[in-house]
Design a protein around this motif. Structure first.
Motif, PDB file in Angstrom:
ATOM      1  N   ASP A   1     -24.736  56.226  -0.744  1.00  0.00           N
ATOM      2  CA  ASP A   1     -25.779  55.228  -0.971  1.00  0.00           C
ATOM      3  C   ASP A   1     -25.201  54.066  -1.774  1.00  0.00           C
ATOM      4  N   PRO A   2     -26.002  53.016  -2.084  1.00  0.00           N
ATOM      5  CA  PRO A   2     -25.438  51.865  -2.796  1.00  0.00           C
ATOM      6  C   PRO A   2     -24.760  52.206  -4.121  1.00  0.00           C
ATOM      7  N   ALA A   3     -25.318  53.139  -4.886  1.00  0.00           N
ATOM      8  CA  ALA A   3     -24.690  53.513  -6.153  1.00  0.00           C
ATOM      9  C   ALA A   3     -23.306  54.124  -5.920  1.00  0.00           C
ATOM     10  N   ASP A   4     -23.193  54.963  -4.900  1.00  0.00           N
ATOM     11  CA  ASP A   4     -21.897  55.565  -4.569  1.00  0.00           C
ATOM     12  C   ASP A   4     -20.913  54.483  -4.133  1.00  0.00           C
ATOM     13  N   ILE A   5     -21.397  53.560  -3.286  1.00  0.00           N
ATOM     14  CA  ILE A   5     -20.536  52.480  -2.791  1.00  0.00           C
ATOM     15  C   ILE A   5     -20.047  51.617  -3.939  1.00  0.00           C
ATOM     16  N   ASN A   6     -20.941  51.284  -4.861  1.00  0.00           N
ATOM     17  CA  ASN A   6     -20.551  50.459  -6.005  1.00  0.00           C
ATOM     18  C   ASN A   6     -19.546  51.185  -6.907  1.00  0.00           C
ATOM     19  N   ALA A   7     -19.730  52.478  -7.075  1.00  0.00           N
ATOM     20  CA  ALA A   7     -18.805  53.247  -7.910  1.00  0.00           C
ATOM     21  C   ALA A   7     -17.413  53.301  -7.281  1.00  0.00           C
ATOM     22  N   LEU A   8     -17.364  53.454  -5.973  1.00  0.00           N
ATOM     23  CA  LEU A   8     -16.084  53.521  -5.270  1.00  0.00           C
ATOM     24  C   LEU A   8     -15.433  52.143  -5.161  1.00  0.00           C
ATOM     25  N   GLY A   9     -16.275  51.087  -5.083  1.00  0.00           N
ATOM     26  CA  GLY A   9     -15.770  49.733  -4.870  1.00  0.00           C
ATOM     27  C   GLY A   9     -15.444  48.998  -6.128  1.00  0.00           C
TER      28      GLY A   9
ATOM     29  N   THR B   1     -20.541  42.533  -0.245  1.00  0.00           N
ATOM     30  CA  THR B   1     -19.567  42.700   0.839  1.00  0.00           C
ATOM     31  C   THR B   1     -18.206  43.125   0.286  1.00  0.00           C
ATOM     32  N   GLU B   2     -17.857  42.617  -0.872  1.00  0.00           N
ATOM     33  CA  GLU B   2     -16.587  42.976  -1.496  1.00  0.00           C
ATOM     34  C   GLU B   2     -16.541  44.458  -1.849  1.00  0.00           C
ATOM     35  N   LYS B   3     -17.615  44.949  -2.473  1.00  0.00           N
ATOM     36  CA  LYS B   3     -17.641  46.355  -2.870  1.00  0.00           C
ATOM     37  C   LYS B   3     -17.683  47.293  -1.659  1.00  0.00           C
ATOM     38  N   VAL B   4     -18.384  46.899  -0.600  1.00  0.00           N
ATOM     39  CA  VAL B   4     -18.405  47.723   0.610  1.00  0.00           C
ATOM     40  C   VAL B   4     -16.993  47.851   1.176  1.00  0.00           C
ATOM     41  N   GLY B   5     -16.280  46.723   1.270  1.00  0.00           N
ATOM     42  CA  GLY B   5     -14.916  46.767   1.785  1.00  0.00           C
ATOM     43  C   GLY B   5     -13.993  47.608   0.929  1.00  0.00           C
ATOM     44  N   ARG B   6     -14.078  47.439  -0.385  1.00  0.00           N
ATOM     45  CA  ARG B   6     -13.209  48.208  -1.275  1.00  0.00           C
ATOM     46  C   ARG B   6     -13.553  49.692  -1.261  1.00  0.00           C
ATOM     47  N   ALA B   7     -14.851  50.005  -1.128  1.00  0.00           N
ATOM     48  CA  ALA B   7     -15.261  51.410  -1.070  1.00  0.00           C
ATOM     49  C   ALA B   7     -14.766  52.078   0.214  1.00  0.00           C
ATOM     50  N   MET B   8     -14.792  51.332   1.320  1.00  0.00           N
ATOM     51  CA  MET B   8     -14.278  51.898   2.571  1.00  0.00           C
ATOM     52  C   MET B   8     -12.792  52.225   2.451  1.00  0.00           C
ATOM     53  N   LEU B   9     -12.046  51.331   1.853  1.00  0.00           N
ATOM     54  CA  LEU B   9     -10.635  51.600   1.648  1.00  0.00           C
ATOM     55  C   LEU B   9     -10.437  52.795   0.718  1.00  0.00           C
ATOM     56  N   ALA B  10     -11.293  52.932  -0.284  1.00  0.00           N
ATOM     57  CA  ALA B  10     -11.177  54.052  -1.227  1.00  0.00           C
ATOM     58  C   ALA B  10     -11.374  55.395  -0.530  1.00  0.00           C
ATOM     59  N   VAL B  11     -12.378  55.492   0.363  1.00  0.00           N
ATOM     60  CA  VAL B  11     -12.590  56.775   1.037  1.00  0.00           C
ATOM     61  C   VAL B  11     -11.504  57.035   2.068  1.00  0.00           C
TER      62      VAL B  11
ATOM     63  N   GLN C   1     -16.816  41.049   8.020  1.00  0.00           N
ATOM     64  CA  GLN C   1     -15.988  40.005   7.420  1.00  0.00           C
ATOM     65  C   GLN C   1     -15.520  40.420   6.026  1.00  0.00           C
ATOM     66  N   GLY C   2     -16.441  41.029   5.268  1.00  0.00           N
ATOM     67  CA  GLY C   2     -16.070  41.486   3.934  1.00  0.00           C
ATOM     68  C   GLY C   2     -15.047  42.599   3.972  1.00  0.00           C
ATOM     69  N   VAL C   3     -15.220  43.529   4.911  1.00  0.00           N
ATOM     70  CA  VAL C   3     -14.273  44.637   5.049  1.00  0.00           C
ATOM     71  C   VAL C   3     -12.905  44.113   5.485  1.00  0.00           C
ATOM     72  N   LEU C   4     -12.895  43.199   6.450  1.00  0.00           N
ATOM     73  CA  LEU C   4     -11.633  42.617   6.903  1.00  0.00           C
ATOM     74  C   LEU C   4     -10.910  41.916   5.751  1.00  0.00           C
ATOM     75  N   ARG C   5     -11.638  41.159   4.960  1.00  0.00           N
ATOM     76  CA  ARG C   5     -11.024  40.456   3.833  1.00  0.00           C
ATOM     77  C   ARG C   5     -10.327  41.433   2.896  1.00  0.00           C
ATOM     78  N   GLU C   6     -11.003  42.520   2.542  1.00  0.00           N
ATOM     79  CA  GLU C   6     -10.416  43.473   1.604  1.00  0.00           C
ATOM     80  C   GLU C   6      -9.221  44.191   2.213  1.00  0.00           C
ATOM     81  N   CYS C   7      -9.274  44.456   3.514  1.00  0.00           N
ATOM     82  CA  CYS C   7      -8.132  45.103   4.182  1.00  0.00           C
ATOM     83  C   CYS C   7      -6.907  44.200   4.162  1.00  0.00           C
ATOM     84  N   LEU C   8      -7.106  42.914   4.413  1.00  0.00           N
ATOM     85  CA  LEU C   8      -5.980  41.988   4.428  1.00  0.00           C
ATOM     86  C   LEU C   8      -5.396  41.782   3.034  1.00  0.00           C
ATOM     87  N   LEU C   9      -6.225  41.957   2.004  1.00  0.00           N
ATOM     88  CA  LEU C   9      -5.750  41.810   0.632  1.00  0.00           C
ATOM     89  C   LEU C   9      -5.072  43.072   0.103  1.00  0.00           C
TER      90      LEU C   9
END
Length: 220
Positions: free
Chosen positions: A212-220, A191-201, A14-22
């Protein structure tokens, strides 16, 4: 960017979908699953598919994607290894193998978990199975593949977990999760940072395949 999401009705999905739609650069999103998302958006199309182990009848609808965000997963609590492996390894590879063949230019991102065992030989059943799944995905001929290993995930924007135990824990811990996020950024994400990090990669890649979480937070 054209995006395919597995598990868009789950907490992470749900978090990933939200960030993709935004995201302005996401042109379209297809959410594939046994049930529709229940959401309406000009970018979004639901692809309801009951058999998540066989994609022969929908292959024509699985082509032309730039990124896949695979957010399906179940808890291993109460499961024997063969059952958990079937739901985790077999199901994931059934989808990923088809997608790698149809979309060689795709970036594939898989939500796994902190503590996953890349050696596949440790004492923790779930960690071995997740490790085997990660290793198999990294061998597939995608443009790139990334394994997201979040720790504790704080759901934002009204998102709830479908796992009762996790949802109850989130409710209990909600008053301290914000503080935990600031104090232990290597263990907690959102959930927001996971979605934004996925889009970043998907856009720019990452310096390593396992995040890991630190990488995800840095990317997100």
């Amino acid at each position: 960017m054209k995006v395919l999401i597995f598990g868009a009705t789950g907490m992470v999905g749900q978090g990933v979908l939200r960030e993709c739609l935004l995201a302005p650069d996401v042109e379209s999103v297809v959410a594939i699953g046994r049930n529709p998302t229940g959401q309406q958006h000009p970018k979004l199309r639901d692809l309801v598919h009951r058999n998540m182990y066989d994609y022969g009848d929908v292959e024509s609808q699985l082509q032309g994607f730039d990124a896949c965000f695979f957010c399906l997963g179940v808890s291993s609590v109460g499961m024997k290894e063969p059952e958990y492996r079937h739901i985790t390894y077999d199901l994931t590879l059934a989808a990923a193998t088809v997608l790698a063949r149809l979309n060689p230019g795709m970036t594939f991102t898989y939500v796994t978990g902190a503590g996953t065992d890349s050696s596949e030989r440790g004492s923790s059943m779930w960690a071995r199975v997740k490790g085997a799944t990660e290793n198999a995905l990294l061998r597939l001929p995608f443009k790139a593949a990334y394994m997201f290993r979040p720790g504790m995930i704080q759901p934002l924007h009204g998102i709830r977990s479908k796992t009762p135990v996790y949802d109850a824990a989130i409710v209990v811990l909600k008053p301290v999760l914000g503080l935990a996020f600031r104090l232990w950024p290597n263990r907690v994400t959102t959930t927001e940072k996971v979605g934004r990090a996925m889009l970043a990669v998907a856009r720019n890649g990452a310096s390593k395949p396992i995040l890991d979480p630190a990488d995800i937070n840095a990317l997100g």
